[in-house]
Design an enzyme around this catalytic site. Sequence first.
Site, mmCIF file in Angstrom:
data_model
loop_
_atom_site.group_PDB
_atom_site.id
_atom_site.type_symbol
_atom_site.label_atom_id
_atom_site.label_comp_id
_atom_site.label_asym_id
_atom_site.label_seq_id
_atom_site.Cartn_x
_atom_site.Cartn_y
_atom_site.Cartn_z
ATOM 1 N N ILE A 109 -21.452 11.651 4.225
ATOM 2 C CA ILE A 109 -20.447 12.556 3.659
ATOM 3 C C ILE A 109 -19.027 12.144 4.050
ATOM 4 O O ILE A 109 -18.088 12.313 3.269
ATOM 5 C CB ILE A 109 -20.738 14.034 4.030
ATOM 6 C CG1 ILE A 109 -19.947 14.961 3.110
ATOM 7 C CG2 ILE A 109 -20.443 14.348 5.491
ATOM 8 C CD1 ILE A 109 -20.260 14.833 1.647
ATOM 9 N N SER B 125 -17.332 7.589 15.958
ATOM 10 C CA SER B 125 -18.723 7.565 15.526
ATOM 11 C C SER B 125 -19.374 6.370 16.222
ATOM 12 O O SER B 125 -18.721 5.333 16.395
ATOM 13 C CB SER B 125 -18.769 7.392 14.002
ATOM 14 O OG SER B 125 -20.013 7.747 13.495
ATOM 15 N N LYS C 29 -20.471 21.614 6.656
ATOM 16 C CA LYS C 29 -21.541 22.609 6.630
ATOM 17 C C LYS C 29 -22.844 21.976 7.157
ATOM 18 O O LYS C 29 -23.025 20.768 6.980
ATOM 19 C CB LYS C 29 -21.711 23.184 5.229
ATOM 20 C CG LYS C 29 -22.174 22.157 4.166
ATOM 21 C CD LYS C 29 -23.639 22.043 4.106
ATOM 22 C CE LYS C 29 -24.269 20.934 3.517
ATOM 23 N NZ LYS C 29 -25.569 20.523 3.645
ATOM 24 N N ASP D 12 -30.885 22.229 4.580
ATOM 25 C CA ASP D 12 -29.629 21.457 4.618
ATOM 26 C C ASP D 12 -28.968 21.468 3.232
ATOM 27 O O ASP D 12 -27.804 21.844 3.118
ATOM 28 C CB ASP D 12 -29.863 20.034 5.131
ATOM 29 C CG ASP D 12 -28.559 19.250 5.152
ATOM 30 O OD1 ASP D 12 -27.779 19.398 6.097
ATOM 31 O OD2 ASP D 12 -28.292 18.509 4.174
HETATM 32 P P1 NAP Z 1 -25.416 11.011 8.142
HETATM 33 O O1 NAP Z 1 -25.250 10.102 6.970
HETATM 34 O O2 NAP Z 1 -26.661 10.920 8.937
HETATM 35 O O3 NAP Z 1 -24.145 10.796 9.065
HETATM 36 C C1 NAP Z 1 -23.990 11.386 10.312
HETATM 37 C C2 NAP Z 1 -23.226 10.414 11.183
HETATM 38 O O4 NAP Z 1 -22.973 11.034 12.440
HETATM 39 C C3 NAP Z 1 -23.985 9.141 11.474
HETATM 40 O O5 NAP Z 1 -23.561 8.129 10.596
HETATM 41 C C4 NAP Z 1 -23.648 8.831 12.913
HETATM 42 O O6 NAP Z 1 -22.778 7.732 12.977
HETATM 43 C C5 NAP Z 1 -22.763 9.984 13.354
HETATM 44 N N1 NAP Z 1 -23.004 10.368 14.746
HETATM 45 C C6 NAP Z 1 -24.167 10.399 15.430
HETATM 46 N N2 NAP Z 1 -23.929 10.773 16.695
HETATM 47 C C7 NAP Z 1 -22.595 10.971 16.815
HETATM 48 C C8 NAP Z 1 -21.734 11.376 17.883
HETATM 49 N N3 NAP Z 1 -22.205 11.669 19.086
HETATM 50 N N4 NAP Z 1 -20.415 11.453 17.623
HETATM 51 C C9 NAP Z 1 -19.923 11.188 16.416
HETATM 52 N N5 NAP Z 1 -20.689 10.814 15.377
HETATM 53 C C10 NAP Z 1 -22.001 10.719 15.580
HETATM 54 O O7 NAP Z 1 -25.280 12.531 7.672
HETATM 55 P P2 NAP Z 1 -24.407 13.117 6.474
HETATM 56 O O8 NAP Z 1 -25.211 13.141 5.235
HETATM 57 O O9 NAP Z 1 -23.084 12.473 6.439
HETATM 58 O O10 NAP Z 1 -24.313 14.628 6.941
HETATM 59 C C11 NAP Z 1 -23.501 15.009 8.028
HETATM 60 C C12 NAP Z 1 -23.186 16.471 7.850
HETATM 61 O O11 NAP Z 1 -22.499 16.651 6.620
HETATM 62 C C13 NAP Z 1 -24.435 17.366 7.791
HETATM 63 O O12 NAP Z 1 -24.196 18.578 8.438
HETATM 64 C C14 NAP Z 1 -24.622 17.590 6.295
HETATM 65 O O13 NAP Z 1 -25.250 18.840 6.006
HETATM 66 C C15 NAP Z 1 -23.176 17.604 5.820
HETATM 67 N N6 NAP Z 1 -23.028 17.258 4.397
HETATM 68 C C16 NAP Z 1 -23.676 16.167 3.877
HETATM 69 C C17 NAP Z 1 -23.554 15.899 2.513
HETATM 70 C C18 NAP Z 1 -24.208 14.702 1.875
HETATM 71 O O14 NAP Z 1 -24.144 14.569 0.639
HETATM 72 N N7 NAP Z 1 -24.816 13.794 2.634
HETATM 73 C C19 NAP Z 1 -22.782 16.719 1.707
HETATM 74 C C20 NAP Z 1 -22.097 17.781 2.296
HETATM 75 C C21 NAP Z 1 -22.239 18.033 3.638
HETATM 76 P P3 NAP Z 1 -23.106 6.205 13.150
HETATM 77 O O15 NAP Z 1 -23.583 5.789 11.794
HETATM 78 O O16 NAP Z 1 -21.767 5.680 13.493
HETATM 79 O O17 NAP Z 1 -24.166 6.075 14.204
#
Ligand code: NAP
Length: 309
Positions: free
Chosen positions: A12, A34, A88, A166
């Site tokens: 995101i 990150s 969120k 989620d």
């Molecule tokens: P994601 O792709 O798994 O990304 C999360 C990132 O957090 C990972 O890339 C990881 O980074 C990082 N991370 C892990 N440990 C950390 C730490 N201690 N400090 C800082 N960063 C850390 O997940 P996502 O889909 O982006 O979702 C993240 C949030 O956004 C969730 O709550 C989700 O509900 C929300 N969201 C997602 C979407 C969507 O379409 N995906 C839409 C709206 C909202 P590294 O890669 O650098 O290890």
Amino acid sequence: MIRIAVVGLGKIAHDQHLPTIQASSQFELVAVASPGAQSPGIPVFQNVEELLASGVAVDAVAMCQPPQLRFEAAASAIRAGKHVLLEKPPGATVKQVEVLTALATRGGTALFAAWHSRFAPAVERVRAWLATRRVQSIRIRWMEDVRVWHGGQQWIWDADGFGVFDPGINALSIITALLPDPIHIVDGTLEVPANRAAPIAAELHLRSAAGTPIEAVFDWRCAGAPVWDIEVITDAESLHLSQGGARLHIGGRECELESAGEYPQLYHRFSQLIAGRQIDADAAPLRLVAECFLRCGIKQVEPFHDAAG
Ligand code: NAP
């Protein structure tokens, strides 16, 4: 210009936060934090603690890491006097959101629980349209293929990773914005794969304080095009909100919608909150999810395997 850092450079952050900040005349990206981040031209940190200790001048922080990691990071940022945007869901528990609200209130910083689906093109139009009608029932279908939309995200299957809630919480964020009175869960069933800690599907029976029945089906086993639909039956015409609020039909006729985009509007709202040192941290959708885990029956279903196992 508001100097902002983005924490958690995953899907995101790359899809929405970074491009929105880059295009904004109100925000300037000054750092990212990150574990695996690379971002040429600006300071990069492993996590929020390193960022806060670095001395890099930051006014605001957008928290985009998995929800299990968000509370401690957000609390540290608020204690350091930063304005905080929470992706969120705004926390892993309702109490966490309340604590962050208390910290931001005490510190005089802005706090924003960014329910992006509430900024979908149809939502404000539907809210205004419903204000003069009586809602008789609501049917939600939020169905997608988890392998496509959440491939490789193991955190989502952990106990506080929310599973199918989620994406499902986006639908709950929309209906809690559409209806003026509170909604509660009556009962339902959560389907949890034998090898996972979070649900892959949920069937929910909810009700508003006015007695409006709301049926919801969330399912992650839906191959093909995702279905993110809400149908509202009223005493006048019925309406059909689809594609997560990007399209709207009223009485079978499609409505033309204009929108600046969910995330540009969301960042504009954040800038307003920062200007007024205000808090907008509605926990209603998260509270509903927490109630679902208390009220619904659990049905164990066959193990779920993806590329990671
Ligand atoms: P994601 O792709 O798994 O990304 C999360 C990132 O957090 C990972 O890339 C990881 O980074 C990082 N991370 C892990 N440990 C950390 C730490 N201690 N400090 C800082 N960063 C850390 O997940 P996502 O889909 O982006 O979702 C993240 C949030 O956004 C969730 O709550 C989700 O509900 C929300 N969201 C997602 C979407 C969507 O379409 N995906 C839409 C709206 C909202 P590294 O890669 O650098 O290890």
